[in-house]
Design an enzyme around this catalytic site. Sequence first.
Site, PDB file in Angstrom:
ATOM      1  N   GLU A  98       0.842  -1.212   0.000  1.00 32.00           N
ATOM      2  CA  GLU A  98       0.000   0.000   0.000  1.00 32.00           C
ATOM      3  C   GLU A  98       0.870   1.254   0.000  1.00 32.00           C
ATOM      4  O   GLU A  98       0.492   2.285  -0.557  1.00 32.00           O
ATOM      5  CB  GLU A  98      -0.970  -0.037   1.192  1.00 32.00           C
ATOM      6  N   SER A 214      -4.842 -12.076   2.583  1.00 30.34           N
ATOM      7  CA  SER A 214      -6.104 -12.746   2.938  1.00 30.34           C
ATOM      8  C   SER A 214      -5.894 -14.011   3.780  1.00 30.34           C
ATOM      9  O   SER A 214      -6.592 -15.006   3.587  1.00 30.34           O
ATOM     10  CB  SER A 214      -6.923 -13.041   1.681  1.00 30.34           C
TER      11      SER A 214
HETATM   12  C1  PEP Z   1      -1.691  -6.856   4.817  1.00 34.94           C
HETATM   13  O1  PEP Z   1      -2.186  -5.782   5.071  1.00 34.94           O
HETATM   14  O2  PEP Z   1      -0.475  -6.980   4.939  1.00 34.94           O
HETATM   15  C2  PEP Z   1      -2.548  -7.960   4.396  1.00 34.94           C
HETATM   16  C3  PEP Z   1      -1.984  -9.089   4.042  1.00 34.94           C
HETATM   17  O3  PEP Z   1      -3.910  -7.742   4.383  1.00 34.94           O
HETATM   18  P1  PEP Z   1      -5.080  -8.855   4.292  1.00 34.94           P
HETATM   19  O4  PEP Z   1      -4.713  -9.946   5.264  1.00 34.94           O
HETATM   20  O5  PEP Z   1      -6.323  -8.134   4.677  1.00 34.94           O
HETATM   21  O6  PEP Z   1      -5.097  -9.360   2.890  1.00 34.94           O
END
Ligand code: PEP
Length: 252
Positions: A98, A214
């Site tokens: 991100e 996820s």
């Molecule tokens: C993360 O933010 O590093 C991540 C893996 O998010 P999520 O588990 O929601 O996919």
Amino acid sequence: MRKPVIAGNWKMYKSVGDSVSTALDLKPLVANANHCEVIIAPVFTALKSVADRLEGSNIRVSAQDCATQKTEGALTGEVAAFMIKDAGCSHVIIGHSERRQHYSETDQIVSKKTQAALEAGLIAIVCVGETLEQRDQGKALDVVKEQVTGSLSGLTASDLARIIVAYEPVWAIGTGRTATPEQAQEMHAFIRRVFAERHSQGTADALRILYGGSVKPDNIAGLMKRTDIDGALVGGASLNAESFAKIVNYNG
Ligand code: PEP
């Protein structure tokens, strides 16, 4: 033997009060988790309060980013790694997709932040991972190799002992679409080979490589069975203490 790491990335969620109460809810639920290291990464404003309330527990606290600049200075909005350490943290997440995507963080920036983190005495959780387009074009291995080598350039063998790599395919983050244990294992083994070639087999063998994308209570066990998967970086499912505790306690 690599000790597994289960880390929760709370991203830009939770007030200070909510962060402290989730941390306190989590504490008894993971108190017997000696099989792994447990880390949570709240927002900057909550770090000190959460770290103070978790003192003496088995949960470590991480920031989600740090400045490239090592010392204090006129840099509005930045937080230096030594300030994160001063707030009671032991870890910092660097180069999350991100940040690479929305704040144009390059491997060079990630490398500088990593060096700043290590110099401050923090353990750096350095994130890498390809986009769906790059995977579909058959470029996943090349992209991740470039990110790993670029993000960790200039580090000594002792620096590398204080690095954790998180492989987070961008297409699996927050999408509900997890990489299969086979896909994750393939990339983790590849990252370990890159380390062995560039550094030494010993460095590669000791490196903890977390999978992120996820991860949920119902898919963690399958991932953890794979030889080169040493833990998980968990986003959405770490926001709730019960759900994160189920992931931490994947072994029973
Ligand atoms: C993360 O933010 O590093 C991540 C893996 O998010 P999520 O588990 O929601 O996919």
